[in-house]
Enzyme design. Structure first.
Site, PDB file in Angstrom:
ATOM      1  N   GLU A   1      -7.596   1.968 -12.945  1.00  0.00           N
ATOM      2  CA  GLU A   1      -6.944   3.126 -12.329  1.00  0.00           C
ATOM      3  C   GLU A   1      -5.777   3.605 -13.196  1.00  0.00           C
ATOM      4  O   GLU A   1      -5.655   4.808 -13.475  1.00  0.00           O
ATOM      5  CB  GLU A   1      -6.476   2.764 -10.918  1.00  0.00           C
ATOM      6  CG  GLU A   1      -7.674   2.511 -10.003  1.00  0.00           C
ATOM      7  CD  GLU A   1      -7.326   2.190  -8.553  1.00  0.00           C
ATOM      8  OE1 GLU A   1      -8.206   2.338  -7.698  1.00  0.00           O
ATOM      9  OE2 GLU A   1      -6.180   1.792  -8.263  1.00  0.00           O
TER      10      GLU A   1
ATOM     11  N   GLU B   1     -25.768  15.797  -2.060  1.00  0.00           N
ATOM     12  CA  GLU B   1     -27.190  15.977  -1.727  1.00  0.00           C
ATOM     13  C   GLU B   1     -28.086  15.040  -2.542  1.00  0.00           C
ATOM     14  O   GLU B   1     -29.206  14.738  -2.142  1.00  0.00           O
ATOM     15  CB  GLU B   1     -27.625  17.431  -1.919  1.00  0.00           C
ATOM     16  CG  GLU B   1     -27.701  17.893  -3.360  1.00  0.00           C
ATOM     17  CD  GLU B   1     -28.150  19.349  -3.492  1.00  0.00           C
ATOM     18  OE1 GLU B   1     -29.161  19.726  -2.872  1.00  0.00           O
ATOM     19  OE2 GLU B   1     -27.478  20.124  -4.209  1.00  0.00           O
TER      20      GLU B   1
ATOM     21  N   CYS C   1      -1.531   1.696  -3.065  1.00  0.00           N
ATOM     22  CA  CYS C   1      -2.541   2.748  -2.848  1.00  0.00           C
ATOM     23  C   CYS C   1      -1.973   4.158  -2.772  1.00  0.00           C
ATOM     24  O   CYS C   1      -2.504   5.075  -3.408  1.00  0.00           O
ATOM     25  CB  CYS C   1      -3.293   2.517  -1.533  1.00  0.00           C
ATOM     26  SG  CYS C   1      -3.486   0.823  -1.055  1.00  0.00           S
TER      27      CYS C   1
ATOM     28  N   LYS D   1      -0.107   5.397  -5.995  1.00  0.00           N
ATOM     29  CA  LYS D   1      -1.151   5.410  -7.039  1.00  0.00           C
ATOM     30  C   LYS D   1      -2.077   6.611  -6.878  1.00  0.00           C
ATOM     31  O   LYS D   1      -2.366   7.326  -7.824  1.00  0.00           O
ATOM     32  CB  LYS D   1      -1.930   4.084  -6.963  1.00  0.00           C
ATOM     33  CG  LYS D   1      -3.062   3.879  -7.943  1.00  0.00           C
ATOM     34  CD  LYS D   1      -4.391   4.459  -7.567  1.00  0.00           C
ATOM     35  CE  LYS D   1      -4.858   4.177  -6.165  1.00  0.00           C
ATOM     36  NZ  LYS D   1      -5.388   2.844  -5.949  1.00  0.00           N
TER      37      LYS D   1
ATOM     38  N   CYS E   1       0.820  -1.213   0.000  1.00  0.00           N
ATOM     39  CA  CYS E   1       0.000   0.000   0.000  1.00  0.00           C
ATOM     40  C   CYS E   1       0.854   1.264   0.000  1.00  0.00           C
ATOM     41  O   CYS E   1       0.644   2.164  -0.800  1.00  0.00           O
ATOM     42  CB  CYS E   1      -0.944  -0.011   1.211  1.00  0.00           C
ATOM     43  SG  CYS E   1      -1.841   1.521   1.389  1.00  0.00           S
TER      44      CYS E   1
ATOM     45  N   TYR F   1      -9.358  -3.442 -10.802  1.00  0.00           N
ATOM     46  CA  TYR F   1      -8.994  -2.195 -10.125  1.00  0.00           C
ATOM     47  C   TYR F   1      -7.778  -1.514 -10.770  1.00  0.00           C
ATOM     48  O   TYR F   1      -7.845  -0.351 -11.168  1.00  0.00           O
ATOM     49  CB  TYR F   1      -8.592  -2.497  -8.675  1.00  0.00           C
ATOM     50  CG  TYR F   1      -9.706  -2.739  -7.715  1.00  0.00           C
ATOM     51  CD1 TYR F   1     -10.157  -1.719  -6.895  1.00  0.00           C
ATOM     52  CD2 TYR F   1     -10.288  -3.985  -7.589  1.00  0.00           C
ATOM     53  CE1 TYR F   1     -11.157  -1.940  -5.969  1.00  0.00           C
ATOM     54  CE2 TYR F   1     -11.297  -4.220  -6.674  1.00  0.00           C
ATOM     55  CZ  TYR F   1     -11.728  -3.186  -5.859  1.00  0.00           C
ATOM     56  OH  TYR F   1     -12.716  -3.412  -4.953  1.00  0.00           O
TER      57      TYR F   1
ATOM     58  N   HIS G   1     -26.998  21.987   0.163  1.00  0.00           N
ATOM     59  CA  HIS G   1     -27.075  22.505  -1.197  1.00  0.00           C
ATOM     60  C   HIS G   1     -26.103  23.660  -1.409  1.00  0.00           C
ATOM     61  O   HIS G   1     -25.950  24.485  -0.510  1.00  0.00           O
ATOM     62  CB  HIS G   1     -28.512  22.980  -1.456  1.00  0.00           C
ATOM     63  CG  HIS G   1     -28.749  23.413  -2.849  1.00  0.00           C
ATOM     64  ND1 HIS G   1     -28.819  22.515  -3.900  1.00  0.00           N
ATOM     65  CD2 HIS G   1     -28.908  24.652  -3.384  1.00  0.00           C
ATOM     66  CE1 HIS G   1     -29.025  23.195  -5.015  1.00  0.00           C
ATOM     67  NE2 HIS G   1     -29.087  24.487  -4.729  1.00  0.00           N
TER      68      HIS G   1
HETATM   69  P1  NDP Z   1      -8.580  -7.576 -10.037  1.00  0.00           P
HETATM   70  O1  NDP Z   1      -8.925  -8.844  -9.390  1.00  0.00           O
HETATM   71  O2  NDP Z   1      -9.297  -6.331  -9.675  1.00  0.00           O
HETATM   72  O3  NDP Z   1      -8.742  -7.729 -11.594  1.00  0.00           O
HETATM   73  C1  NDP Z   1      -8.006  -8.701 -12.305  1.00  0.00           C
HETATM   74  C2  NDP Z   1      -8.355  -8.597 -13.752  1.00  0.00           C
HETATM   75  O4  NDP Z   1      -7.446  -9.394 -14.482  1.00  0.00           O
HETATM   76  C3  NDP Z   1      -9.753  -9.077 -14.069  1.00  0.00           C
HETATM   77  O5  NDP Z   1     -10.292  -8.246 -15.053  1.00  0.00           O
HETATM   78  C4  NDP Z   1      -9.532 -10.486 -14.584  1.00  0.00           C
HETATM   79  O6  NDP Z   1     -10.424 -10.856 -15.589  1.00  0.00           O
HETATM   80  C5  NDP Z   1      -8.158 -10.396 -15.192  1.00  0.00           C
HETATM   81  N1  NDP Z   1      -7.385 -11.621 -15.058  1.00  0.00           N
HETATM   82  C6  NDP Z   1      -7.228 -12.348 -13.943  1.00  0.00           C
HETATM   83  N2  NDP Z   1      -6.433 -13.401 -14.178  1.00  0.00           N
HETATM   84  C7  NDP Z   1      -6.086 -13.339 -15.480  1.00  0.00           C
HETATM   85  C8  NDP Z   1      -5.312 -14.166 -16.330  1.00  0.00           C
HETATM   86  N3  NDP Z   1      -4.740 -15.263 -15.882  1.00  0.00           N
HETATM   87  N4  NDP Z   1      -5.153 -13.773 -17.611  1.00  0.00           N
HETATM   88  C9  NDP Z   1      -5.752 -12.653 -18.073  1.00  0.00           C
HETATM   89  N5  NDP Z   1      -6.517 -11.853 -17.308  1.00  0.00           N
HETATM   90  C10 NDP Z   1      -6.672 -12.191 -16.028  1.00  0.00           C
HETATM   91  O7  NDP Z   1      -7.001  -7.440  -9.851  1.00  0.00           O
HETATM   92  P2  NDP Z   1      -5.989  -6.213  -9.933  1.00  0.00           P
HETATM   93  O8  NDP Z   1      -4.717  -6.808 -10.371  1.00  0.00           O
HETATM   94  O9  NDP Z   1      -6.545  -5.078 -10.707  1.00  0.00           O
HETATM   95  O10 NDP Z   1      -5.876  -5.774  -8.417  1.00  0.00           O
HETATM   96  C11 NDP Z   1      -5.508  -6.736  -7.429  1.00  0.00           C
HETATM   97  C12 NDP Z   1      -6.234  -6.480  -6.142  1.00  0.00           C
HETATM   98  O11 NDP Z   1      -5.645  -5.365  -5.500  1.00  0.00           O
HETATM   99  C13 NDP Z   1      -7.703  -6.124  -6.294  1.00  0.00           C
HETATM  100  O12 NDP Z   1      -8.507  -7.255  -6.303  1.00  0.00           O
HETATM  101  C14 NDP Z   1      -7.970  -5.261  -5.092  1.00  0.00           C
HETATM  102  O13 NDP Z   1      -8.350  -6.069  -4.035  1.00  0.00           O
HETATM  103  C15 NDP Z   1      -6.621  -4.633  -4.798  1.00  0.00           C
HETATM  104  N6  NDP Z   1      -6.611  -3.234  -5.270  1.00  0.00           N
HETATM  105  C16 NDP Z   1      -7.498  -2.359  -4.697  1.00  0.00           C
HETATM  106  C17 NDP Z   1      -7.524  -1.052  -5.107  1.00  0.00           C
HETATM  107  C18 NDP Z   1      -8.506  -0.118  -4.503  1.00  0.00           C
HETATM  108  O14 NDP Z   1      -9.051  -0.448  -3.459  1.00  0.00           O
HETATM  109  N7  NDP Z   1      -8.792   1.034  -5.105  1.00  0.00           N
HETATM  110  C19 NDP Z   1      -6.624  -0.545  -6.143  1.00  0.00           C
HETATM  111  C20 NDP Z   1      -5.765  -1.554  -6.683  1.00  0.00           C
HETATM  112  C21 NDP Z   1      -5.763  -2.831  -6.255  1.00  0.00           C
HETATM  113  P3  NDP Z   1     -11.974 -11.220 -15.339  1.00  0.00           P
HETATM  114  O15 NDP Z   1     -12.730 -10.038 -15.841  1.00  0.00           O
HETATM  115  O16 NDP Z   1     -12.182 -12.446 -16.153  1.00  0.00           O
HETATM  116  O17 NDP Z   1     -12.109 -11.456 -13.884  1.00  0.00           O
END
Ligand code: NDP
Length: 448
Positions: free
Chosen positions: A182, A442, A48, A51, A43, A178, A437
């Site tokens: 982002e 709101e 976080c 970022k 983080c 996520y 307001h």
């Molecule tokens: P996410 O789980 O959010 O998303 C992963 C994405 O990658 C999905 O779209 C998924 O596809 C795809 N994916 C997963 N595995 C594969 C694969 N083997 N090949 C191709 N595509 C794949 O993960 P992130 O990496 O974005 O973030 C990790 C974690 O970190 C998040 O789950 C969150 O908990 C945390 N995080 C939180 C943030 C916040 O609170 N603002 C910011 C950044 C990270 P599909 O659509 O099929 O699932």
């Protein structure tokens, strides 16, 4: 206690590990924490915090344009990536220092080495030294998953994104979660051309469909390209230094950078856990009970390594509950109900509770209230993107079971509203609250 070198040995000084170490030590426990990289964890060091600073930096692209509509004479602006990058990294250094100091002030011994578990009460450090502890806490977090295909090593992950020498002109972002959304917003605002490639047909699968659709529509309008249902076949480096990416179903794309944002994997490989009897799940996460205890009585785990909810505030709560329970005489468990979440995209999204479809599946009868509006500031700025707020209520009791928002400052607004949802308030309670307001918030008390 005298039989062990420490009461508690923590592996990993991230959000969960530092909280557990600091609080346990404050309760009087003799605590050491081993960290192989930098105190602060994902983080603070490469997640976080840096970022969010990039998100702030990126938003100036729109603010500077909009300022002209508000009467400011803004000359042609140029963005200097190196200035922002170095300022962000300097702030990360500052926080790393603060976290280190905080642990030391509480009497936690910091051991800057990799540690592996070699017994139910034993840890071996990279230097070869072996130490014993009554309890061992695994708080080693997770690392980015990179799909395995030819040339995938030519890509980077969010870890490296904060250190780029130069801003890539063309970026391909793999994933639709996520991090993908982002960084798509960040790079797009800085002027890079962004293509998001996801294996499934949606972005942010767990989010309310109306919010996802709105973000996708706004992102496309801002110039971000999306390729859905596509798998990576190959990446190769061309003579001109560019990367040629072959995808299923689409023409090859030439870019300057490929960023993998395809989920995160628990950091348990080579940690010695299975050898001492700690059970891991099929993703390598430590299996724990509601008290964060693993299948070995003396070994506990908190945070992303347990793959429950991969969010910093959750890891912090788990670390706190662990310390309170084992050393503070105040046993309690983390309540995972109604955890708010946010995506710091452009514009940001935030939500708490059930999505509309989850509520329909679980409750059957639901009532939906929405506001689809253009923020006042966007109207004057001539910016067409619209915000969307959605309240999901139990159709019978009118209890608010979910709240979802996309629009400027959505995470800031949702954090306060999440208190009401967590407290189980009804739509009436929102309606009875007089609007503040003129604000965007709101809309929450004026939902129809
Ligand atoms: P996410 O789980 O959010 O998303 C992963 C994405 O990658 C999905 O779209 C998924 O596809 C795809 N994916 C997963 N595995 C594969 C694969 N083997 N090949 C191709 N595509 C794949 O993960 P992130 O990496 O974005 O973030 C990790 C974690 O970190 C998040 O789950 C969150 O908990 C945390 N995080 C939180 C943030 C916040 O609170 N603002 C910011 C950044 C990270 P599909 O659509 O099929 O699932």
């Amino acid at each position: 206690m005298a039989d062990y070198d420490y009461d508690l040995f923590v592996i990993g000084a991230g959000s969960g590990g530092t909280r557990a170490s600091r609080v346990s030590a404050a309760y009087g426990a003799k605590v050491a924490v081993a960290e192989e990289y930098r105190v602060g964890g994902t983080c603070v060091i490469r997640g976080c915090v840096p970022k969010k600073l990039l998100v702030y930096g990126a938003h100036f692209a729109e603010d500077l344009k909009d300022a002209r509509r508000f009467g400011w004479d803004v000359p042609e602006c140029r963005f200097d990536w190196a200035v922002l990058r170095d300022n962000v990294l300097a702030d990360v250094d500052r926080l790393n220092g603060l976290y280190t100091q905080n642990l030391q002030n509480n009497g936690v011994e910091i051991i800057a080495e990799r540690a592996t578990v070699t017994g139910p009460h034993e840890v071996t450090l990279a230097s070869g030294r072996t130490v014993t502890a009554k309890y061992i806490l695994i708080a080693v977090g997770a690392h980015p998953h990179v799909p395995d295909f030819p040339g995938s090593d030519l890509g980077i992950t969010s870890n490296e994104a904060f250190h780029l020498d130069a801003l890539p002109k063309r970026v391909l972002i793999a994933g639709g979660g996520y991090i993908a959304n982002e960084f798509a917003g960040i790079f797009n605002e800085f002027g890079s051309h962004v293509t998001v490639v996801n294996r499934s047909e949606v972005i942010l699968r767990g989010y309310d469909h109306s919010m996802r659709d709105r973000l996708l529509q706004i992102s496309i309008t801002k110039g971000i390209d999306f390729r859905f249902h596509s798998e990576f076949k190959k990446i190769e480096k061309l003579e001109n230094g560019a990367l040629r990416v072959e995808l299923s179903k689409y023409e090859p794309i030439e870019v300057d950078c490929v960023l993998f944002a395809t989920g995160r994997v628990p950091n348990t490989k080579g940690l010695g856990l299975e050898e001492v009897g700690v059970e891991l799940d099929d993703k390598g996460a430590v299996k724990v009970d509601a008290d964060n205890q693993s299948s070995v009585d003396s070994i506990y785990a908190v945070g992303d390594v347990t793959n429950r909810v991969q969010l910093t505030p959750v890891a912090i709560r788990e670390g706190q509950a662990f310390a309170d329970t084992l050393f503070g005489g105040k046993p309690h468990q983390v309540d995972y109900h109604c955890i708010p979440n946010a995506v710091f995209s452009h514009p940001p999204m935030a939500g708490v509770g059930m999505t509309e479809s989850e509520a329909k599946n679980k409750l059957g009868s639901v009532a939906i209230y929405q506001s689809d509006f253009r923020a006042m500031k966007n109207v004057l700025a001539g910016r067409h993107e619209r915000a969307l707020y959605k309240m999901v209520c139990d159709g019978v009791t009118k209890k608010v079971v979910g709240l979802h928002m996309i629009g400027p400052d959505a995470p800031e607004i949702l954090q306060a509203a999440a208190v009401a949802v967590k407290a189980g308030l009804t739509k009436d309670a929102f309606d009875q609250t007089v609007a503040l307001h003129p604000t965007m918030a709101e809309e929450l008390v004026l939902l129809k």
